[in-house]
Design an enzyme around this catalytic site. Structure first.
Site, mmCIF file in Angstrom:
data_model
loop_
_atom_site.group_PDB
_atom_site.id
_atom_site.type_symbol
_atom_site.label_atom_id
_atom_site.label_comp_id
_atom_site.label_asym_id
_atom_site.label_seq_id
_atom_site.Cartn_x
_atom_site.Cartn_y
_atom_site.Cartn_z
ATOM 1 C CB SER A 1 48.704 41.950 41.335
ATOM 2 O OG SER A 1 49.905 42.382 40.741
ATOM 3 C CE LYS B 1 51.680 39.593 39.269
ATOM 4 N NZ LYS B 1 51.676 40.988 39.567
ATOM 5 C CE1 TYR C 1 52.271 39.824 35.424
ATOM 6 C CE2 TYR C 1 53.151 41.787 34.340
ATOM 7 C CZ TYR C 1 52.733 41.132 35.487
ATOM 8 O OH TYR C 1 52.772 41.784 36.684
ATOM 9 C CE1 TYR D 1 51.564 43.287 44.878
ATOM 10 C CE2 TYR D 1 50.287 44.767 46.236
ATOM 11 C CZ TYR D 1 50.510 44.145 45.029
ATOM 12 O OH TYR D 1 49.690 44.391 43.982
ATOM 13 C CB VAL E 1 48.831 48.630 41.160
ATOM 14 C CG1 VAL E 1 50.191 48.433 41.741
ATOM 15 C CG2 VAL E 1 48.681 47.978 39.820
HETATM 16 N N1 GLN Z 1 50.613 45.834 36.100
HETATM 17 C C1 GLN Z 1 51.306 45.768 37.324
HETATM 18 C C2 GLN Z 1 52.768 45.367 37.081
HETATM 19 O O1 GLN Z 1 52.980 44.429 36.401
HETATM 20 C C3 GLN Z 1 50.645 44.799 38.210
HETATM 21 C C4 GLN Z 1 51.307 44.750 39.532
HETATM 22 C C5 GLN Z 1 50.366 44.834 40.662
HETATM 23 O O2 GLN Z 1 49.147 44.894 40.549
HETATM 24 N N2 GLN Z 1 50.931 44.868 41.816
HETATM 25 O O3 GLN Z 1 53.670 45.951 37.593
#
Ligand code: GLN
Length: 592
Positions: free
Chosen positions: A222, A225, A354, A406, A424
């Site tokens: 993430s 993003k 993505y 988050y 994550v």
């Molecule tokens: N690959 C993870 C997902 O799309 C990325 C989410 C994350 O890093 N929080 O769920």
């Protein structure tokens, strides 16, 4: 013109006393020692009494007002006795400012240095090499601007070593934190060691500090993003982007099946928003590009954010992500139902894009450069390339601040007050706007999906430094402001200058000179640096202040004493003679 010979005997002679060395090294004696000059003066008397010899040292270059930085640097680091500069010492001083040997801005200089050592017949290491002024000048030529900035303490964090020490303390404190669980929804993440802990920092001037597992590759997940969002803003403009995605924190999980009241994803930092951003990049910017071309294009953008370092791509993670993506597909279909995607979106390709962005592989050092580019308004501090527009970066930081952590975003904004984004894999990209970027990497995550050590590090960081967005910079309570030079105020400047002179710290005096400081400043009692150096008997400092800085020699303190009086009162004969000679020379040659 005199040869490099003793003026008296026209042969080589030993220069023993410091005064003699000073005279020999610095004085243009042709203007002083005029045969038959009946203004028999101190200088002549001195010469007769001590049988001084004068050598016109051609390597001497004056620090005038039009100071040449390379010469000043050489003077700062040269060995007093040999007159040569040791590369090893110089490079470790460069390192102390926070610059790295492999900084592309120093590449030319490093190449030149290697060339010098290659020419060396005994093939000794570059660090042991000693340079003359001329060699040094030609070697540092291309980097002299950066070096002068560094040694004038003009980088954003002037006391970088001290700052790094504090970071190190926080690092070790957080290392003890063994809370959290490594993400386990795909095997590639599950395998990561919970012990990995790395911290990398890059300032907006490219000063770097790294500690721990900073070279372990991880997928950025993430953390991609905010970067994709920034690219979309840059290429399509904020108006277009925000017709498809909002700016509100969702208050829910990052992969929650939920849209805002306009039936748009809440923001680009959660999965739904990021999927939409990917669809915009794919379908609204150069839609003729194939998926492969679009991936290359985006990866290249990411690499430019990282100072042109090579990013990796973890195909196993990509395949696993795609396989375990029921929730993400559900989100995609839900958004499809609500017509969230731009026209002509190829749903499958967009979802793959993505997953690909999440599967880009980097390490702590590399991500910290990306963060620093964001801290620096879109210009990468290392490559100096303008990668993103400052307006785009401002929008990215705003949403990282309110939505990047988050469901902990609100608390994080309250406690830490810095824009950040976690992933994550355990990575955290944190920005101290206009100061520095950081990457914190530690796989164990808390219940909300943020790296436990990463969050603790940020909380400790803002306890120590006034980096919280709403810390008051002027009236900061008990926090340190590393942006400030220790001696930033005029009062402290004077104290520091006088202290350097009193303690005979010539290097520090040179630093003051190099930073453009007025060396004639006096304290409340009218005491100048020259007063202090003269009364404490620091010949080299007196010499430097007189000949290089041309400070006035006849200023009186509030008791009416001049530096010459000081030298005499405290029994520093040689210094007194030096000042007298200087006085006489300048009285004779006012144009000097
Ligand atoms: N690959 C993870 C997902 O799309 C990325 C989410 C994350 O890093 N929080 O769920």
């Amino acid at each position: 013109m005199l040869s490099n010979r003793c003026f008296n005997c026209f042969s080589k002679c030993q220069i023993k006393s410091p005064l003699k060395r000073w005279l020999c090294n610095t004085w243009n004696i042709t203007s002083l020692d005029i045969p038959g000059n009946n203004k028999s003066n101190n200088y002549t008397r001195l010469r007769q009494r001590r049988n001084y010899s004068f050598i016109h040292d051609t390597s001497y270059v004056s620090y005038g007002s039009d100071i040449q930085t390379d010469v000043a640097l050489f003077e700062m680091f040269k060995n007093k006795d040999t007159g040569l500069l040791s590369i090893g010492n110089f490079l470790s001083a460069v390192k102390g400012t926070g610059l790295r040997k492999n900084d592309p801005r120093l590449q030319n200089m490093m190449d030149n240095l290697k060339r010098v050592s290659r020419r060396n017949p005994d093939g000794s290491a570059v660090d042991t090499e000693k340079l003359t002024l001329e060699q040094f000048r030609s070697i540092v030529q291309s980097s002299v601007g950066l070096l002068s900035y560094a040694f004038r303490n003009q980088f954003i964090i002037p006391e970088f070593q001290e700052f790094s020490k504090n970071i190190e303390e926080i690092y070790w404190k957080c290392k003890e934190n063994t809370n959290g669980k490594v993400a386990s929804y795909i095997p590639q993440l599950k395998r990561m060691s919970p012990d990995y802990w790395g911290v990398s920092i890059v300032t907006i001037d490219g000063q770097r500090f790294s500690l721990g597992d900073v070279n372990i590759p991880f997928t950025i997940q993430s953390c991609s993003k905010p970067l994709s969002y920034g690219i979309a803003l840059d290429l399509l403009g904020a108006d277009v982007v925000h017709t498809y995605v909002g700016q509100e924190p969702s208050g829910r999980n990052f992969n929650e099946l939920i849209l805002d009241h306009n039936k748009k994803p809440h923001n680009p930092m959660i999965n739904a928003g990021a999927i939409i951003i990917c669809s915009l990049l794919k379908t609204m910017y150069s839609p003729e590009m194939s998926s492969a071309e679009k991936f290359d294009f985006t990866m290249n953008f990411f690499e430019r954010l990282a100072g042109n370092e090579d990013l990796g791509f973890n195909n196993a993670v990509f395949l696993s992500e795609r396989e375990c993506a029921d929730r993400n597909y559900a989100l995609g279909f839900y958004m499809k139902e609500h017509k969230c995607f731009p026209q002509h979106t190829k749903f499958g390709e967009c979802m793959d894009f993505y997953f690909q962005c999440c599967s880009l592989e980097a390490n702590c050092d590399l991500v910290s450069v990306m963060a620093a580019t964001l801290a620096n308004g879109g210009i990468c501090p290392i490559s100096e390339e303008k990668v993103l527009k400052p307006e785009s970066v401002r929008d990215v930081l705003s949403l990282m601040h309110s939505c990047g952590m988050y469901d902990y975003s609100g608390q994080f904004a309250f406690k830490v007050g810095l824009p950040a984004k976690s992933g994550v894999s355990g990575a955290m990209l944190v920005v101290v706007p206009n100061v520095m970027g950081m990457c914190l990497y530690s796989p164990p995550l808390d219940a909300l999906g943020n790296s436990c050590r990463g969050v603790q590090f940020c909380e400790e960081l803002v306890k120590k430094f006034n980096f919280h967005r709403y810390d008051n910079l002027k009236h900061a309570s008990n926090k340190t402001d590393p942006r400030k030079h220790k001696f930033e105020t005029k009062g402290l400047n004077i104290v520091n200058l006088l202290f350097s002179a009193a303690s005979g710290d010539l290097t520090s005096l040179r630093r003051h000179k190099l930073s453009g400081m007025d060396l004639t400043l006096a304290d409340y009692d009218g005491r100048t640096a020259l007063h202090l150096a003269a009364s404490e008997g620091h010949l080299d400092c007196v010499e430097f202040l007189l000949t290089h800085c041309r400070v006035p020699y006849d200023v009186c303190d509030r008791w009416g004493r001049t530096p010459l009086d000081e030298a005499k009162i405290h029994g520093h004969k040689v210094i007194a003679e030096m000042i007298e000679l200087w006085q006489e020379k300048n009285a004779k040659e006012p144009e000097d």
